[in-house]
Design an enzyme around this catalytic site. Structure first.
Site, mmCIF file in Angstrom:
data_model
loop_
_atom_site.group_PDB
_atom_site.id
_atom_site.type_symbol
_atom_site.label_atom_id
_atom_site.label_comp_id
_atom_site.label_asym_id
_atom_site.label_seq_id
_atom_site.Cartn_x
_atom_site.Cartn_y
_atom_site.Cartn_z
ATOM 1 N N PRO A 85 0.782 -1.613 -0.089
ATOM 2 C CA PRO A 85 0.069 -0.524 -0.462
ATOM 3 C C PRO A 85 1.019 1.168 -0.336
ATOM 4 C CG PRO A 85 -0.115 -1.503 1.290
ATOM 5 C CD PRO A 85 0.488 -2.212 1.294
ATOM 6 N N CYS A 86 0.703 2.560 -0.541
ATOM 7 C CA CYS A 86 1.321 3.314 -0.932
ATOM 8 C C CYS A 86 0.189 4.736 -0.799
ATOM 9 C CB CYS A 86 2.077 3.673 -1.933
ATOM 10 S SG CYS A 86 3.190 5.042 -1.666
#
Length: 559
Positions: A85-86
């Protein structure tokens, strides 16, 4: 395990969409998966038995993973893939208290895994926005040396900590010259209390309901209100805090007085918490200053994608440099879904060859598979409402359907996870008023009364799918209330899974919302398969059956 196959590790595996795509090549075996979500773990293991599952990637023992991979007979890790995730840094998001998203740091955990496992090749999947400059890391004293070694040049970013109406000058003075104690020690001690107050602060319009709920929830804190801070940074703030407690205790207090005082307390607390993050994480920061009522600070930042490219090259990998985005519709998905992919291969294995993403298989938009191609055969199969009642339901098995449907039906006349959200009276009226391709904004205003600000509603909410086109990006469609193209009901978990190209023999586990979320979070297996085939070509392997042959009708195959 088969020692003739390449051994892979799936990081941030979710339900296993990317794993499924890699397995479909017939050339890869997965030894280890890492996923922290319990429901997704359950789904993964049901569909990929024999894979060793680990939880929090921050606690992974890479030596143990290497041992698991060596058990396959390969003696090493050939491939690592995953989608960390980012969320990116954004000054615009004032609802989030945290300045630094923990998710952003997980990207570096992926890099750490590549560094420790030393695979021949890897695939990193992410949101297409990762290509933009808004996805940044804040520079800290801990990574200053590494960034210099990678020849990255940090830039100054003006970051807002929030707006404050009262005590601005006093707060600035405190932030720049703290009283010998860490700034975070001046925050409200109990995070639950802060969360309840912060939530109430956003609900002034529904004050009659939320004031009563909040008073009940924080009753235990009101008995020792002054003790909810370890230290007070200002006597005036202390008086403000005490006054808030008195207003919350007194049920005769005016709503205006409560919310005025509450807003002052919450905005000051948010600024202190964010300043505490800067201090704890040793971020490279200038002095705090103000413009109008806004408290600002200049932080040094560097772009996430620049870091990833430089770091992977430093580790000895060649990457696809320019072309980074793939659309799932180009590879057989009945869905317009764009994602970013980095393919990395050890330099010694590819020499002068250029690393590229796969070329589209279906190039013309008029040839994209549609929602009808994927789910029409389920049209008259009534979905279940309760996950507890999930069971195989009979479906129409179409012998000579389109290539996508043939793949999705997986040779079975039964279907699981055909479960939907129950539809209330208000939602049903909205369903009935919408045509294919229309959404919430196409409704008459008389249908929008339950929304406090209808104009801010996204175009994906109450979207009735169009049978004759691919869908938009599948997220958690339960939250978005997607509607079946011709039935006045919600789209089921199985129908959403088909739009994501999960075949009917792939079973989702967990509560209803968890299943919808797993489907929405997944990489479409066919998209993963296309990327896997491309990576295999650099590792000297060929898929048992190419994706092109799977999804292209026989009469249009080029000979």
């Amino acid at each position: 395990m088969n020692s003739s196959k390449l051994t892979a590790v799936d990081l941030f595996s979710g339900a296993g969409g990317l794993s499924l795509g890699f397995l479909q090549t017939g050339q890869i075996q997965i030894a280890v998966a890492v996923e922290n979500n319990k429901a997704a773990q359950q789904t993964y293991l049901v569909n990929h038995p024999g894979v060793r599952m680990y939880g929090d990637i921050r606690e992974v023992d890479y030596e143990e993973i290497l041992k698991e991979c060596r058990k396959t007979g390969a003696g090493k890790v050939n491939i690592v893939f995953g989608g960390p995730p980012c969320q990116g840094f954004s000054n615009a998001n004032r609802q989030k208290v945290a300045l630094i998203s923990a998710n952003n740091q997980l990207v570096k955990e992926f890099v750490k895994a590549i560094e420790r496992l030393e695979p021949d090749g890897f695939v990193m999947e992410n949101v297409k926005e990762l290509k933009s400059n808004k996805h940044k890391f804040f520079l800290s004293s801990l990574d200053e040396e590494e960034i210099a070694d990678l020849h990255l040049l940090p830039t100054d970013e003006k970051v807002s900590l929030g707006e404050v109406k009262l005590l601005k000058d006093e707060l600035l003075s405190f932030l720049n010259e703290p009283f010998g104690v860490s700034i975070s020690n001046y925050a409200i001690l109990d995070k639950t209390l802060f969360s309840k107050l912060s939530h109430l602060n956003r609900k002034k319009k529904e004050a009659a309901v939320y004031l009563k709920k909040t008073r009940s929830a924080i009753k235990v804190f009101l008995n020792n209100w002054e003790g909810q801070h370890r230290f007070y940074w200002s006597q005036k703030y202390r008086e403000m805090w005490i006054r808030l407690g008195e207003l919350l205790k007194d049920k005769e207090s005016s709503v205006e007085d409560i919310f005025s005082c509450l807003n002052d307390v919450i905005t000051i607390q948010q600024i202190i918490m964010r300043a505490g993050e800067i201090e704890i994480n040793t971020l490279k920061a200038g002095r705090f200053y103000s413009e109008d009522n806004e408290i600002l600070v200049n932080l040094q930042t560097y772009i996430v994608l620049d870091y990833l490219k430089a770091k992977f090259k430093k580790l000895g990998y060649k990457l696809n440099e320019d072309h980074l985005i793939l659309n799932a519709a180009n590879f057989g998905a009945p869905q317009q879904r764009e994602r970013l992919f980095l393919i990395g291969v050890r330099e010694e294995l590819v020499g002068d060859r250029e690393i590229k993403l796969p070329e589209p298989i279906i190039e013309e938009t008029e040839h994209f598979f549609t929602v009808k191609d994927a789910i029409q055969d389920l049209e008259d199969v009534q979905p279940l409402i309760l996950t507890e009642e999930d069971r195989p339901l009979s479906k129409a098995y179409i012998e000579n359907g389109n290539p996508l449907l043939q793949y999705l039906q997986a040779g079975t006349a039964k279907v699981r996870n055909h479960i939907m959200t129950d539809t209330g009276e208000t939602a049903l009226k909205r369903f009935q008023a919408l045509q294919q391709g229309q959404n919430f904004h196409n409704l008459d205003d008389s249908y929008k009364h339950t929304y406090s600000n209808p104009k801010r509603t996204q175009n994906t909410v109450y979207l009735r799918l169009n049978y004759n086109a691919p869908s938009g990006t599948v997220l958690n469609i339960r939250k978005s209330m997607w509607i079946h193209p011709v039935k006045n009901r919600a789209v089921s978990i199985r129908e959403a899974a088909r739009l994501q190209t999960f075949s009917d023999n792939f079973v989702f586990m967990g509560a209803k919302d968890a299943q919808y979320q797993q489907v929405g979070n997944a990489v479409p297996p066919l998209l993963g398969r296309a990327v896997a085939e491309q990576l295999l070509s650099y590792l000297g392997r060929t898929a048992d059956q190419s994706l092109r042959n799977l999804i292209t009708p026989l009469e249009t195959v080029d000979l």
